[in-house]
Design a protein around this motif. Sequence first.
Motif, PDB file in Angstrom:
ATOM      1  N   PRO B 115       0.800  -1.221   0.000  1.00  0.00           N
ATOM      2  CA  PRO B 115       0.000   0.000   0.000  1.00  0.00           C
ATOM      3  C   PRO B 115       0.837   1.279   0.000  1.00  0.00           C
ATOM      4  N   GLU B 116       2.054   1.190   0.431  1.00  0.00           N
ATOM      5  CA  GLU B 116       2.858   2.421   0.483  1.00  0.00           C
ATOM      6  C   GLU B 116       3.406   2.796  -0.894  1.00  0.00           C
ATOM      7  N   ASP B 117       3.144   1.948  -1.873  1.00  0.00           N
ATOM      8  CA  ASP B 117       3.613   2.271  -3.221  1.00  0.00           C
ATOM      9  C   ASP B 117       2.932   3.525  -3.736  1.00  0.00           C
ATOM     10  N   GLY B 118       3.652   4.230  -4.566  1.00  0.00           N
ATOM     11  CA  GLY B 118       3.026   5.317  -5.301  1.00  0.00           C
ATOM     12  C   GLY B 118       2.954   6.605  -4.532  1.00  0.00           C
ATOM     13  N   PRO B 119       2.580   7.654  -5.227  1.00  0.00           N
ATOM     14  CA  PRO B 119       2.488   8.976  -4.614  1.00  0.00           C
ATOM     15  C   PRO B 119       1.422   8.972  -3.533  1.00  0.00           C
ATOM     16  N   ASP B 120       1.600   9.841  -2.598  1.00  0.00           N
ATOM     17  CA  ASP B 120       0.651   9.957  -1.490  1.00  0.00           C
ATOM     18  C   ASP B 120      -0.738  10.261  -1.999  1.00  0.00           C
ATOM     19  N   GLY B 121      -1.694   9.468  -1.561  1.00  0.00           N
ATOM     20  CA  GLY B 121      -3.087   9.755  -1.877  1.00  0.00           C
ATOM     21  C   GLY B 121      -3.506   9.310  -3.259  1.00  0.00           C
ATOM     22  N   PHE B 122      -2.596   8.737  -4.018  1.00  0.00           N
ATOM     23  CA  PHE B 122      -2.971   8.277  -5.350  1.00  0.00           C
ATOM     24  C   PHE B 122      -3.772   6.993  -5.217  1.00  0.00           C
ATOM     25  N   HIS B 123      -4.917   6.966  -5.880  1.00  0.00           N
ATOM     26  CA  HIS B 123      -5.768   5.782  -5.819  1.00  0.00           C
ATOM     27  C   HIS B 123      -5.688   5.019  -7.133  1.00  0.00           C
ATOM     28  N   ILE B 124      -5.149   3.815  -7.104  1.00  0.00           N
ATOM     29  CA  ILE B 124      -4.946   3.029  -8.318  1.00  0.00           C
ATOM     30  C   ILE B 124      -6.180   2.222  -8.675  1.00  0.00           C
ATOM     31  N   ASN B 125      -6.636   2.388  -9.922  1.00  0.00           N
ATOM     32  CA  ASN B 125      -7.755   1.588 -10.422  1.00  0.00           C
ATOM     33  C   ASN B 125      -7.272   0.343 -11.140  1.00  0.00           C
ATOM     34  N   ARG B 126      -6.172   0.532 -11.864  1.00  0.00           N
ATOM     35  CA  ARG B 126      -5.761  -0.507 -12.797  1.00  0.00           C
ATOM     36  C   ARG B 126      -4.283  -0.337 -13.054  1.00  0.00           C
ATOM     37  N   SER B 127      -3.565  -1.435 -13.157  1.00  0.00           N
ATOM     38  CA  SER B 127      -2.135  -1.341 -13.407  1.00  0.00           C
ATOM     39  C   SER B 127      -1.738  -2.143 -14.626  1.00  0.00           C
ATOM     40  N   VAL B 128      -0.749  -1.626 -15.313  1.00  0.00           N
ATOM     41  CA  VAL B 128      -0.165  -2.326 -16.450  1.00  0.00           C
ATOM     42  C   VAL B 128       1.277  -2.610 -16.093  1.00  0.00           C
ATOM     43  N   VAL B 129       1.624  -3.874 -15.998  1.00  0.00           N
ATOM     44  CA  VAL B 129       2.997  -4.234 -15.667  1.00  0.00           C
ATOM     45  C   VAL B 129       3.485  -5.277 -16.657  1.00  0.00           C
ATOM     46  N   GLU B 130       4.440  -4.890 -17.462  1.00  0.00           N
ATOM     47  CA  GLU B 130       4.966  -5.792 -18.495  1.00  0.00           C
ATOM     48  C   GLU B 130       6.481  -5.731 -18.482  1.00  0.00           C
ATOM     49  N   HIS B 131       7.083  -6.888 -18.368  1.00  0.00           N
ATOM     50  CA  HIS B 131       8.542  -6.961 -18.393  1.00  0.00           C
ATOM     51  C   HIS B 131       8.979  -7.664 -19.662  1.00  0.00           C
ATOM     52  N   TYR B 132       9.921  -7.061 -20.370  1.00  0.00           N
ATOM     53  CA  TYR B 132      10.406  -7.633 -21.615  1.00  0.00           C
ATOM     54  C   TYR B 132      11.838  -8.097 -21.444  1.00  0.00           C
ATOM     55  N   GLY B 133      12.137  -9.261 -21.973  1.00  0.00           N
ATOM     56  CA  GLY B 133      13.498  -9.772 -21.855  1.00  0.00           C
ATOM     57  C   GLY B 133      13.603 -11.160 -22.455  1.00  0.00           C
ATOM     58  N   ARG B 134      14.367 -12.009 -21.779  1.00  0.00           N
ATOM     59  CA  ARG B 134      14.559 -13.373 -22.263  1.00  0.00           C
ATOM     60  C   ARG B 134      14.100 -14.353 -21.198  1.00  0.00           C
ATOM     61  N   CYS B 135      13.342 -15.324 -21.623  1.00  0.00           N
ATOM     62  CA  CYS B 135      12.959 -16.364 -20.682  1.00  0.00           C
ATOM     63  C   CYS B 135      14.193 -17.206 -20.393  1.00  0.00           C
ATOM     64  N   SER B 136      14.076 -18.012 -19.402  1.00  0.00           N
ATOM     65  CA  SER B 136      15.238 -18.772 -18.948  1.00  0.00           C
ATOM     66  C   SER B 136      15.845 -19.612 -20.077  1.00  0.00           C
ATOM     67  N   ALA B 137      14.997 -20.286 -20.870  1.00  0.00           N
ATOM     68  CA  ALA B 137      15.496 -21.118 -21.961  1.00  0.00           C
ATOM     69  C   ALA B 137      16.247 -20.279 -22.995  1.00  0.00           C
ATOM     70  N   CYS B 138      15.645 -19.152 -23.401  1.00  0.00           N
ATOM     71  CA  CYS B 138      16.258 -18.335 -24.441  1.00  0.00           C
ATOM     72  C   CYS B 138      17.513 -17.640 -23.927  1.00  0.00           C
ATOM     73  N   ALA B 139      17.530 -17.317 -22.643  1.00  0.00           N
ATOM     74  CA  ALA B 139      18.702 -16.649 -22.079  1.00  0.00           C
ATOM     75  C   ALA B 139      19.908 -17.582 -22.130  1.00  0.00           C
TER      76      ALA B 139
END
Lengths: 145, 145
Positions: B115-139
Amino acid sequence: MTEEVTRALTAAERACRTKGLALTPVRRRVLQLLLESPAPVKAYDLLASLKPDGGAQPPTVYRALDFLTRAGLAHRIEALNAYTACVHVGGRGSAELYICEACGLVEERHRHRAPEDGPDGFHINRSVVEHYGRCSACATAQASA
Amino acid sequence: MTEEVTRALTAAERACRTKGLALTPVRRRVLQLLLESPAPVKAYDLLASLKPDGGAQPPTVYRALDFLTRAGLAHRIEALNAYTACVHVGGRGSAELYICEACGLVEERHRHRAPEDGPDGFHINRSVVEHYGRCSACATAQASA
DNA sequence: CTCCGGTATGTTATAATATTTCATCGGGTG
DNA sequence: CACCCGATGAAATATTATAACATACCGGAG
């Protein structure tokens, strides 16, 4: 142009010079437009803003945006297809963005990820982190309505 | 159709029934295509896959995708303009996606936010979290090359 | 049964976003 | 000068997404 924008542009110029990057007139102009906007800007809105100057075409804008994002001077907001100036001139890598859906305000946080995050052995190159909601001002305004 | 896909479709049907949602033929078909693909799929590729059946038009696909994402059966990958089936049938809310840029594999994690994430008082409705890279096999494949 | 309201789909057209491709310009360097 | 290279100009087109309106189907109310 507000003093704040001027300062940011100057800082960007310095940053580019030290990195050997060319902050050309178009790029500078686009960055200025991003800095002046209170909310994220769409590529075609930038294009429209550039028209009066000279007949800019889409590639002009997209190239400038590409440069600015690579240089760390701007962010692309993926879920909005929009762009915003980066407020952490020196900040490297990816930011976490908090985007107010009511007023468009974008706040930026840089956070380093704990290494245990993610699937085993996954190597992250780049992250997109965008949070949508209400900023503190808009949240209270809404509550009182 | 592999048994795994069949099972996922059955689970989706059950989930929809209990929530009072209608997993109609088009929607089911689109979900099946997403499930069968080893990598994220673009809307117009889905459209092309549907053509043989009947002359589907863009809105058909976008509506189905909209339904599936709302129902939590699929995810939109913002930075790729692509879609993928959700592997956590019951998972509510937003996932964190790990996308391999080499093989297209998408791994999904659900994480609850401190809950302490983000700016004070900001109310999150929806988040987009995408990480791009190599999976273990491809790495490891890349390292040995 | 018939009508009605709501949800889902079909259909046409078009809007919005982004890239490809080739030409040109200008500044540095041998 | 001749050359290369990064940046820009310009035209066309590709890709992604939605608007707007018509139709069909299904449930319940009368």
